[in-house]
Design a protein around this motif. Sequence first.
Motif, PDB file in Angstrom:
ATOM      1  N   PHE A 164      41.045  -1.452 -42.179  1.00  0.00           N
ATOM      2  CA  PHE A 164      41.963  -1.731 -41.457  1.00  0.00           C
ATOM      3  C   PHE A 164      42.496  -2.954 -42.056  1.00  0.00           C
ATOM      4  O   PHE A 164      42.459  -3.408 -42.582  1.00  0.00           O
ATOM      5  N   TYR A 192      47.759  -6.782 -36.240  1.00  0.00           N
ATOM      6  CA  TYR A 192      46.291  -6.021 -36.878  1.00  0.00           C
ATOM      7  C   TYR A 192      46.878  -4.002 -36.803  1.00  0.00           C
ATOM      8  O   TYR A 192      47.783  -3.801 -36.537  1.00  0.00           O
ATOM      9  N   GLN A 242      46.600  -0.030 -38.709  1.00  0.00           N
ATOM     10  CA  GLN A 242      45.080   0.995 -39.292  1.00  0.00           C
ATOM     11  C   GLN A 242      46.144   2.217 -40.126  1.00  0.00           C
ATOM     12  O   GLN A 242      46.471   2.699 -40.539  1.00  0.00           O
ATOM     13  N   LEU A 283      47.790  -1.050 -34.181  1.00  0.00           N
ATOM     14  CA  LEU A 283      47.199  -1.212 -33.319  1.00  0.00           C
ATOM     15  C   LEU A 283      46.939  -2.042 -32.172  1.00  0.00           C
ATOM     16  O   LEU A 283      46.632  -2.708 -32.330  1.00  0.00           O
ATOM     17  N   ALA A 306      36.011  -3.575 -39.495  1.00  0.00           N
ATOM     18  CA  ALA A 306      36.399  -3.094 -38.201  1.00  0.00           C
ATOM     19  C   ALA A 306      35.493  -4.041 -37.101  1.00  0.00           C
ATOM     20  O   ALA A 306      36.627  -4.619 -36.396  1.00  0.00           O
ATOM     21  N   LEU A 328      37.735  -6.515 -35.999  1.00  0.00           N
ATOM     22  CA  LEU A 328      39.256  -6.780 -35.515  1.00  0.00           C
ATOM     23  C   LEU A 328      38.780  -7.198 -34.029  1.00  0.00           C
ATOM     24  O   LEU A 328      37.781  -7.574 -33.705  1.00  0.00           O
ATOM     25  N   GLN A 385      40.804  -3.435 -31.089  1.00  0.00           N
ATOM     26  CA  GLN A 385      39.929  -2.467 -31.417  1.00  0.00           C
ATOM     27  C   GLN A 385      40.557  -1.325 -30.361  1.00  0.00           C
ATOM     28  O   GLN A 385      39.802   0.213 -30.242  1.00  0.00           O
ATOM     29  N   HIS A 395      42.479   0.151 -29.262  1.00  0.00           N
ATOM     30  CA  HIS A 395      43.609   1.009 -29.671  1.00  0.00           C
ATOM     31  C   HIS A 395      42.992   1.703 -31.538  1.00  0.00           C
ATOM     32  O   HIS A 395      44.202   2.589 -32.044  1.00  0.00           O
ATOM     33  N   VAL A 396      42.164   2.137 -32.247  1.00  0.00           N
ATOM     34  CA  VAL A 396      40.933   2.319 -33.379  1.00  0.00           C
ATOM     35  C   VAL A 396      41.505   3.721 -32.891  1.00  0.00           C
ATOM     36  O   VAL A 396      40.921   4.503 -31.840  1.00  0.00           O
ATOM     37  N   SER A 450      39.365   7.054 -34.552  1.00  0.00           N
ATOM     38  CA  SER A 450      38.889   8.196 -35.830  1.00  0.00           C
ATOM     39  C   SER A 450      39.208   9.649 -36.028  1.00  0.00           C
ATOM     40  O   SER A 450      39.140   9.297 -36.938  1.00  0.00           O
TER      41      SER A 450
END
Length: 120
Positions: free
Chosen positions: A37, A45, A47, A67, A102, A105, A110, A112-113, A115
């Motif tokens: 990030f 922000y 990723q 993000l 992380a 953030l 967060q 829009h994160v 995995s």
Amino acid sequence: MLIPFALPPHAETGMDVALQSKAADRRYLPEENMTAFYRHFKGKYYQVVGTGLDTATEGQVVVYRTLYLSDYSLFTRPYDEFFGTVDRGEGSVEPRFAPVDAADLPEDAQLHVLSVLPLP
């Protein structure tokens, strides 16, 4: 420690052998540069998804996503520019993208994160 990123075999890339050889020289990135990030110097922000090769310039690019809500899913920026600095005037120089943990953030980022990056 280095983080490898895979280059597809020649037959799948369509790259000529000379270009693929140049790309192989940039196959490993310093781990400290690949924090997931980042905060852009303007405040938003992002990723990092990975790195890629710009076949037009033979340069390495960073692939990243916002993000925040955006009209685009992914962005690329030349590697040296992504990890470079910007002159904010009056002698103030700062990283274009600064690494962020992380846990640090903002809540809206967060949300829009991802995995896993879904492919169309």
